[in-house]
Every structure is written in structure tokens, then in C-alpha cells.
Write a protein that holds these residues in place. Structure first.
Motif, PDB file in Angstrom:
ATOM      1  N   ASN A   2       0.842  -1.194   0.000  1.00  0.00           N
ATOM      2  CA  ASN A   2       0.000   0.000   0.000  1.00  0.00           C
ATOM      3  C   ASN A   2       0.875   1.241   0.000  1.00  0.00           C
ATOM      4  OD1 ASN A   2      -2.332  -1.504   0.135  1.00  0.00           O
ATOM      5  ND2 ASN A   2      -2.338  -1.526   2.378  1.00  0.00           N
ATOM      6  N   LEU A   3       0.514   2.199  -0.840  1.00  0.00           N
ATOM      7  CA  LEU A   3       1.230   3.470  -0.871  1.00  0.00           C
ATOM      8  C   LEU A   3       0.457   4.491  -0.062  1.00  0.00           C
ATOM      9  CD1 LEU A   3       2.273   3.621  -4.621  1.00  0.00           C
ATOM     10  CD2 LEU A   3       3.603   2.821  -2.678  1.00  0.00           C
ATOM     11  N   ASN A   4       1.187   5.304   0.682  1.00  0.00           N
ATOM     12  CA  ASN A   4       0.594   6.320   1.534  1.00  0.00           C
ATOM     13  C   ASN A   4       1.112   7.693   1.132  1.00  0.00           C
ATOM     14  OD1 ASN A   4      -0.575   4.322   3.336  1.00  0.00           O
ATOM     15  ND2 ASN A   4       1.533   3.935   3.961  1.00  0.00           N
ATOM     16  N   PRO A   6       3.046  10.990   1.771  1.00  0.00           N
ATOM     17  CA  PRO A   6       4.156  11.281   2.691  1.00  0.00           C
ATOM     18  C   PRO A   6       3.725  12.306   3.730  1.00  0.00           C
ATOM     19  CG  PRO A   6       4.504  12.390   0.610  1.00  0.00           C
ATOM     20  CD  PRO A   6       3.294  11.520   0.436  1.00  0.00           C
ATOM     21  N   THR A   7       4.385  12.274   4.867  1.00  0.00           N
ATOM     22  CA  THR A   7       4.079  13.274   5.884  1.00  0.00           C
ATOM     23  C   THR A   7       4.548  14.642   5.385  1.00  0.00           C
ATOM     24  OG1 THR A   7       6.183  12.943   7.014  1.00  0.00           O
ATOM     25  CG2 THR A   7       4.331  11.587   7.750  1.00  0.00           C
ATOM     26  N   VAL A  52       6.575   7.813   0.661  1.00  0.00           N
ATOM     27  CA  VAL A  52       5.358   7.276   0.061  1.00  0.00           C
ATOM     28  C   VAL A  52       5.226   5.778   0.363  1.00  0.00           C
ATOM     29  CG1 VAL A  52       4.249   6.749  -2.138  1.00  0.00           C
ATOM     30  CG2 VAL A  52       5.215   9.000  -1.754  1.00  0.00           C
ATOM     31  N   PHE A  54       6.624   3.968   2.950  1.00  0.00           N
ATOM     32  CA  PHE A  54       6.528   3.589   4.347  1.00  0.00           C
ATOM     33  C   PHE A  54       5.501   4.451   5.067  1.00  0.00           C
ATOM     34  CE2 PHE A  54      10.973   2.628   3.145  1.00  0.00           C
ATOM     35  CZ  PHE A  54      10.872   1.245   3.212  1.00  0.00           C
ATOM     36  N   ARG A  55       4.811   3.847   5.984  1.00  0.00           N
ATOM     37  CA  ARG A  55       3.765   4.570   6.728  1.00  0.00           C
ATOM     38  C   ARG A  55       4.403   5.583   7.663  1.00  0.00           C
ATOM     39  NH1 ARG A  55      -1.437   3.488   7.514  1.00  0.00           N
ATOM     40  NH2 ARG A  55      -1.187   1.446   6.580  1.00  0.00           N
ATOM     41  N   GLY A  56       3.879   6.797   7.666  1.00  0.00           N
ATOM     42  CA  GLY A  56       4.398   7.863   8.524  1.00  0.00           C
ATOM     43  C   GLY A  56       4.086   7.613   9.979  1.00  0.00           C
ATOM     44  N   ALA A  57       4.938   8.122  10.840  1.00  0.00           N
ATOM     45  CA  ALA A  57       4.745   7.909  12.280  1.00  0.00           C
ATOM     46  C   ALA A  57       4.007   9.088  12.879  1.00  0.00           C
ATOM     47  CB  ALA A  57       6.081   7.741  12.967  1.00  0.00           C
TER      48      ALA A  57
END
Length: 57
Positions: A2-4, A6-7, A52, A54-57
Motif C-alpha cells: 500500500n502506498l501512503n 508522505p508526511t 510514500v 513507508f507509513r508515517g509515524a
């Protein structure tokens, strides 16, 4: 995978790196940045791609 999105901080870091690379490319008076402008732009893209993927913290 899954693409996220970016923060905001990752996006700002990538944009600042890209701007530094462009300034170094178009202003050859700043020698050290101009020599590495391609690699700085590559790092900016890698930072954005990692943000994009990796999931942001």
C-alpha cells in the motif's frame, strides 16, 4: 504494498533538497553544490519515495 501520502515533514525535506540541487545547478558560483547537484536531487527523490512507501509515524 500500500502506498501512503508522505508526511508534511518528509515532503518539505524532499522539496528543500530539490531546491538546493537546482540552485547548485543554475548557480555555478556555489561550486560544491553544483558538483553534487545530480546526487542531491537523487537523494531528494529517494526521500520522497521512501515517504510514500513507508507509513508515517
Amino acid at each position: 504494498m500500500n502506498l501512503n501520502a508522505p508526511t508534511q515533514m518528509v515532503f518539505i525535506i524532499a522539496v528543500v533538497l530539490a531546491l538546493v540541487a537546482l540552485i547548485g545547478y543554475f548557480m555555478p558560483t556555489i561550486a560544491i553544490i553544483g558538483v553534487y547537484s545530480f546526487w542531491i536531487m537523487t537523494v531528494a527523490f529517494i526521500v520522497l519515495a521512501a515517504g510514500v512507501m513507508f507509513r508515517g509515524a
